[in-house]
Scaffold this motif. Structure first.
Motif, PDB file in Angstrom:
ATOM      1  N   LEU A   1       0.974  -1.045  -0.276  1.00 49.87           N
ATOM      2  CA  LEU A   1       0.105   0.382  -0.248  1.00 49.87           C
ATOM      3  C   LEU A   1       0.523   1.196  -0.251  1.00 49.87           C
ATOM      4  O   LEU A   1       1.155   1.246   0.928  1.00 49.87           O
ATOM      5  CB  LEU A   1      -0.623   0.075   1.313  1.00 49.87           C
ATOM      6  N   LEU A   2       0.806   1.915  -1.383  1.00 48.46           N
ATOM      7  CA  LEU A   2       1.467   3.050  -1.124  1.00 48.46           C
ATOM      8  C   LEU A   2       1.156   4.432  -0.171  1.00 48.46           C
ATOM      9  O   LEU A   2       1.942   5.406  -0.152  1.00 48.46           O
ATOM     10  CB  LEU A   2       2.056   3.573  -3.004  1.00 48.46           C
ATOM     11  N   LYS A   3      -0.142   4.639  -0.648  1.00 48.22           N
ATOM     12  CA  LYS A   3      -0.829   5.509  -0.588  1.00 48.22           C
ATOM     13  C   LYS A   3      -2.210   5.567  -0.104  1.00 48.22           C
ATOM     14  O   LYS A   3      -3.146   4.965  -0.774  1.00 48.22           O
ATOM     15  CB  LYS A   3      -0.440   6.702  -1.631  1.00 48.22           C
ATOM     16  N   VAL A   4      -2.562   6.641   1.031  1.00 47.18           N
ATOM     17  CA  VAL A   4      -3.650   6.654   1.133  1.00 47.18           C
ATOM     18  C   VAL A   4      -4.494   8.138   1.140  1.00 47.18           C
ATOM     19  O   VAL A   4      -4.331   8.628   1.592  1.00 47.18           O
ATOM     20  CB  VAL A   4      -4.799   5.656   2.398  1.00 47.18           C
ATOM     21  N   VAL A   5      -5.798   8.461   0.113  1.00 47.58           N
ATOM     22  CA  VAL A   5      -5.877   9.556   0.128  1.00 47.58           C
ATOM     23  C   VAL A   5      -7.786   9.887   0.278  1.00 47.58           C
ATOM     24  O   VAL A   5      -8.428   9.202   0.385  1.00 47.58           O
ATOM     25  CB  VAL A   5      -5.948  10.603  -1.121  1.00 47.58           C
ATOM     26  N   ASP A   6      -7.466  10.807   1.715  1.00 45.29           N
ATOM     27  CA  ASP A   6      -9.003  11.532   1.789  1.00 45.29           C
ATOM     28  C   ASP A   6      -9.338  12.081   0.166  1.00 45.29           C
ATOM     29  O   ASP A   6      -8.977  13.448   0.400  1.00 45.29           O
ATOM     30  CB  ASP A   6      -9.353  12.228   3.466  1.00 45.29           C
ATOM     31  N   LYS A   7     -10.489  12.169  -0.515  1.00 46.44           N
ATOM     32  CA  LYS A   7     -10.398  13.094  -1.696  1.00 46.44           C
ATOM     33  C   LYS A   7     -11.177  13.785  -1.758  1.00 46.44           C
ATOM     34  O   LYS A   7     -11.008  14.894  -2.121  1.00 46.44           O
ATOM     35  CB  LYS A   7     -11.484  11.926  -2.516  1.00 46.44           C
ATOM     36  N   ALA A   8     -11.894  14.391  -0.531  1.00 43.82           N
ATOM     37  CA  ALA A   8     -12.389  15.437   0.129  1.00 43.82           C
ATOM     38  C   ALA A   8     -11.707  16.778   0.940  1.00 43.82           C
ATOM     39  O   ALA A   8     -11.626  17.757   0.910  1.00 43.82           O
ATOM     40  CB  ALA A   8     -13.921  15.757   0.812  1.00 43.82           C
ATOM     41  N   LYS A   9     -10.374  16.112   0.844  1.00 42.15           N
ATOM     42  CA  LYS A   9      -9.241  16.982   1.371  1.00 42.15           C
ATOM     43  C   LYS A   9      -8.280  17.716   0.726  1.00 42.15           C
ATOM     44  O   LYS A   9      -6.980  18.091   0.704  1.00 42.15           O
ATOM     45  CB  LYS A   9      -8.658  16.566   2.940  1.00 42.15           C
ATOM     46  N   HIS A  10      -8.401  17.058  -0.867  1.00 49.82           N
ATOM     47  CA  HIS A  10      -6.731  17.339  -1.755  1.00 49.82           C
ATOM     48  C   HIS A  10      -7.551  18.065  -3.625  1.00 49.82           C
ATOM     49  O   HIS A  10      -8.776  17.897  -3.474  1.00 49.82           O
ATOM     50  CB  HIS A  10      -6.384  16.183  -2.351  1.00 49.82           C
ATOM     51  N   ASP A  11      -7.092  18.259  -3.726  1.00 54.28           N
ATOM     52  CA  ASP A  11      -7.781  18.975  -4.953  1.00 54.28           C
ATOM     53  C   ASP A  11      -8.496  18.172  -6.511  1.00 54.28           C
ATOM     54  O   ASP A  11      -7.911  17.981  -7.443  1.00 54.28           O
ATOM     55  CB  ASP A  11      -6.297  20.241  -5.905  1.00 54.28           C
ATOM     56  N   TYR A  12      -8.951  17.513  -5.904  1.00 51.59           N
ATOM     57  CA  TYR A  12      -9.396  17.116  -6.084  1.00 51.59           C
ATOM     58  C   TYR A  12     -11.262  17.124  -7.132  1.00 51.59           C
ATOM     59  O   TYR A  12     -11.900  18.126  -6.422  1.00 51.59           O
ATOM     60  CB  TYR A  12     -11.058  15.525  -6.131  1.00 51.59           C
ATOM     61  N   PRO A  13     -11.828  17.379  -8.029  1.00 46.40           N
ATOM     62  CA  PRO A  13     -13.768  17.577  -8.261  1.00 46.40           C
ATOM     63  C   PRO A  13     -13.823  17.603  -7.919  1.00 46.40           C
ATOM     64  O   PRO A  13     -13.795  16.303  -6.966  1.00 46.40           O
ATOM     65  CB  PRO A  13     -13.201  17.246 -10.291  1.00 46.40           C
ATOM     66  N   GLN A  14     -15.270  18.636  -7.511  1.00 49.47           N
ATOM     67  CA  GLN A  14     -16.569  18.212  -6.586  1.00 49.47           C
ATOM     68  C   GLN A  14     -16.846  16.363  -6.130  1.00 49.47           C
ATOM     69  O   GLN A  14     -16.949  15.879  -7.960  1.00 49.47           O
ATOM     70  CB  GLN A  14     -17.577  18.575  -6.278  1.00 49.47           C
ATOM     71  N   SER A  15     -16.956  15.919  -5.947  1.00 49.61           N
ATOM     72  CA  SER A  15     -18.030  14.831  -6.523  1.00 49.61           C
ATOM     73  C   SER A  15     -18.992  14.589  -4.255  1.00 49.61           C
ATOM     74  O   SER A  15     -18.070  14.891  -3.569  1.00 49.61           O
ATOM     75  CB  SER A  15     -16.762  13.886  -5.377  1.00 49.61           C
ATOM     76  N   LEU A  16     -19.742  14.605  -4.635  1.00 51.46           N
ATOM     77  CA  LEU A  16     -20.894  13.710  -4.056  1.00 51.46           C
ATOM     78  C   LEU A  16     -20.422  13.117  -2.740  1.00 51.46           C
ATOM     79  O   LEU A  16     -21.088  12.695  -2.250  1.00 51.46           O
ATOM     80  CB  LEU A  16     -22.378  13.498  -4.426  1.00 51.46           C
ATOM     81  N   GLU A  17     -20.503  11.193  -3.577  1.00 52.81           N
ATOM     82  CA  GLU A  17     -19.730  10.703  -2.956  1.00 52.81           C
ATOM     83  C   GLU A  17     -18.699  11.213  -1.969  1.00 52.81           C
ATOM     84  O   GLU A  17     -17.786  11.996  -2.511  1.00 52.81           O
ATOM     85  CB  GLU A  17     -19.145   9.486  -3.409  1.00 52.81           C
ATOM     86  N   TYR A  18     -18.337  10.497  -0.615  1.00 51.61           N
ATOM     87  CA  TYR A  18     -17.416  10.939   0.234  1.00 51.61           C
ATOM     88  C   TYR A  18     -16.505   9.493   0.516  1.00 51.61           C
ATOM     89  O   TYR A  18     -16.882   8.792   0.406  1.00 51.61           O
ATOM     90  CB  TYR A  18     -17.099  11.036   1.833  1.00 51.61           C
ATOM     91  N   VAL A  19     -14.905   9.892  -0.845  1.00 51.02           N
ATOM     92  CA  VAL A  19     -14.293   9.317  -1.012  1.00 51.02           C
ATOM     93  C   VAL A  19     -13.172   8.647  -0.522  1.00 51.02           C
ATOM     94  O   VAL A  19     -11.802  10.005  -0.328  1.00 51.02           O
ATOM     95  CB  VAL A  19     -13.936   8.832  -2.164  1.00 51.02           C
ATOM     96  N   TYR A  20     -12.299   7.558   0.369  1.00 50.40           N
ATOM     97  CA  TYR A  20     -10.881   7.255   0.537  1.00 50.40           C
ATOM     98  C   TYR A  20     -10.151   6.272  -0.602  1.00 50.40           C
ATOM     99  O   TYR A  20     -11.043   5.909  -1.061  1.00 50.40           O
ATOM    100  CB  TYR A  20     -11.113   6.179   1.231  1.00 50.40           C
ATOM    101  N   LYS A  21      -9.251   7.025  -1.411  1.00 51.67           N
ATOM    102  CA  LYS A  21      -8.443   6.574  -2.439  1.00 51.67           C
ATOM    103  C   LYS A  21      -7.361   5.315  -2.057  1.00 51.67           C
ATOM    104  O   LYS A  21      -6.592   6.457  -1.357  1.00 51.67           O
ATOM    105  CB  LYS A  21      -8.167   7.230  -3.384  1.00 51.67           C
ATOM    106  N   PHE A  22      -7.372   3.861  -2.102  1.00 49.25           N
ATOM    107  CA  PHE A  22      -5.809   3.382  -1.712  1.00 49.25           C
ATOM    108  C   PHE A  22      -5.412   3.227  -3.451  1.00 49.25           C
ATOM    109  O   PHE A  22      -5.372   2.678  -4.283  1.00 49.25           O
ATOM    110  CB  PHE A  22      -6.711   1.305  -1.392  1.00 49.25           C
ATOM    111  N   PHE A  23      -4.411   3.503  -2.679  1.00 54.67           N
ATOM    112  CA  PHE A  23      -2.571   3.235  -3.967  1.00 54.67           C
ATOM    113  C   PHE A  23      -1.914   2.121  -3.476  1.00 54.67           C
ATOM    114  O   PHE A  23      -1.565   2.261  -2.863  1.00 54.67           O
ATOM    115  CB  PHE A  23      -1.956   4.655  -4.823  1.00 54.67           C
ATOM    116  N   ILE A  24      -2.519   0.912  -4.713  1.00 47.72           N
ATOM    117  CA  ILE A  24      -1.922  -0.347  -3.685  1.00 47.72           C
ATOM    118  C   ILE A  24      -0.829  -0.411  -4.997  1.00 47.72           C
ATOM    119  O   ILE A  24      -0.833  -0.862  -6.332  1.00 47.72           O
ATOM    120  CB  ILE A  24      -3.108  -1.140  -4.044  1.00 47.72           C
ATOM    121  N   LEU A  25       0.735  -1.226  -4.934  1.00 51.14           N
ATOM    122  CA  LEU A  25       1.435  -1.125  -5.615  1.00 51.14           C
ATOM    123  C   LEU A  25       1.571  -2.685  -6.253  1.00 51.14           C
ATOM    124  O   LEU A  25       1.238  -3.343  -5.184  1.00 51.14           O
ATOM    125  CB  LEU A  25       3.019  -0.526  -4.709  1.00 51.14           C
ATOM    126  N   CYS A  26       1.709  -3.303  -7.484  1.00 48.93           N
ATOM    127  CA  CYS A  26       1.317  -4.246  -7.454  1.00 48.93           C
ATOM    128  C   CYS A  26       2.491  -4.839  -8.733  1.00 48.93           C
ATOM    129  O   CYS A  26       3.208  -4.202  -8.892  1.00 48.93           O
ATOM    130  CB  CYS A  26       0.071  -4.835  -8.658  1.00 48.93           C
TER     131      CYS A  26
END
Length: 207
Positions: free
Chosen positions: A126-151
């Motif tokens: 697991l390289l990175k976990v992002v709270d989408k609402a706390k970074h410079d992403y476009p607006q989203s209705l859903e509250y989203v966590y992003k997981f970036f997984i090295l494979c």
């Protein structure tokens, strides 16, 4: 706070309250609040279709928690990053999608990479976990966590899937010239991943 983000948080509070509040009068008021929030979202979310808005408001019953978006990070032997081109808008993204019940995060990374890029991979880190609402992403209705997984891939033989029109490995300089799917991953995210490749001893980033 952005308007849509605020309305999304209000919707979460109202839905959670409806699930646990048993007072009939409070429930009536909460249902009325749901209608007001839906009207406001419909008015100000010009990039969403009526079906998308309806689906959003009919989901997340009970205690509402963030949705999880899994992204697979695959480098080839030359240090190029695997990206797929989305048929829906012709932008480029890491293979991935929503987490499904019954699958671990690593299994989702495997499944999405095979479905979108025709590539068998093994999740490694697991390289990175992002709270989408706390970074410079476009607006989203859903509250989203992003997981970036090295494979790790077993080959470099790729193919398109149902949702993808192209698949390729790119250098960091080449990635900077692409139309990136900023809802799925920002250019800043991809540059961080290249930094991980150059220095694999970095600790996992989060929040």
């Amino acid at each position: 706070m952005e308007l849509i983000t605020g309305l999304s948080k209000l919707k979460t509070l109202v839905n959670t309250s409806l699930a646990f509040n048993k007072d009939v009068y409070d429930q009536e008021r909460l249902v009325e609040m749901q209608g007001i929030i839906k009207d406001l979202v419909t008015t100000y979310s010009t990039n969403l279709t009526e079906n998308e808005i309806q689906r959003y408001f009919s989901s997340d019953v009970g205690y509402v928690t963030p949705k999880v978006d899994i992204r697979a990070v695959v480098f080839n032997a030359q240090g190029k990053l695997l990206l797929v081109q989305e048929k829906s808008d012709h932008t480029w993204a890491l293979p991935g999608g929503w987490a499904d019940v019954g699958y671990s995060p690593g299994e989702i990374a495997q499944k999405e990479t095979f479905e979108e890029a025709g590539l068998d991979v093994v999740p490694k880190q697991l390289l990175k976990v992002v709270d989408k609402a706390k970074h410079d992403y476009p607006q989203s209705l859903e509250y989203v966590y992003k997981f970036f997984i090295l494979c790790q891939a077993d080959s470099e033989k790729v193919s398109t899937g149902i949702e993808t029109s192209d698949v390729a490995f790119f250098t960091e300089a080449e990635v900077e010239q692409l139309a990136i799917s900023v809802q799925r991953n920002r250019l800043a995210d991809l540059k961080v991943l290249f930094a991980f490749y150059r220095n694999p001893w970095q600790i996992t980033q989060f929040d």
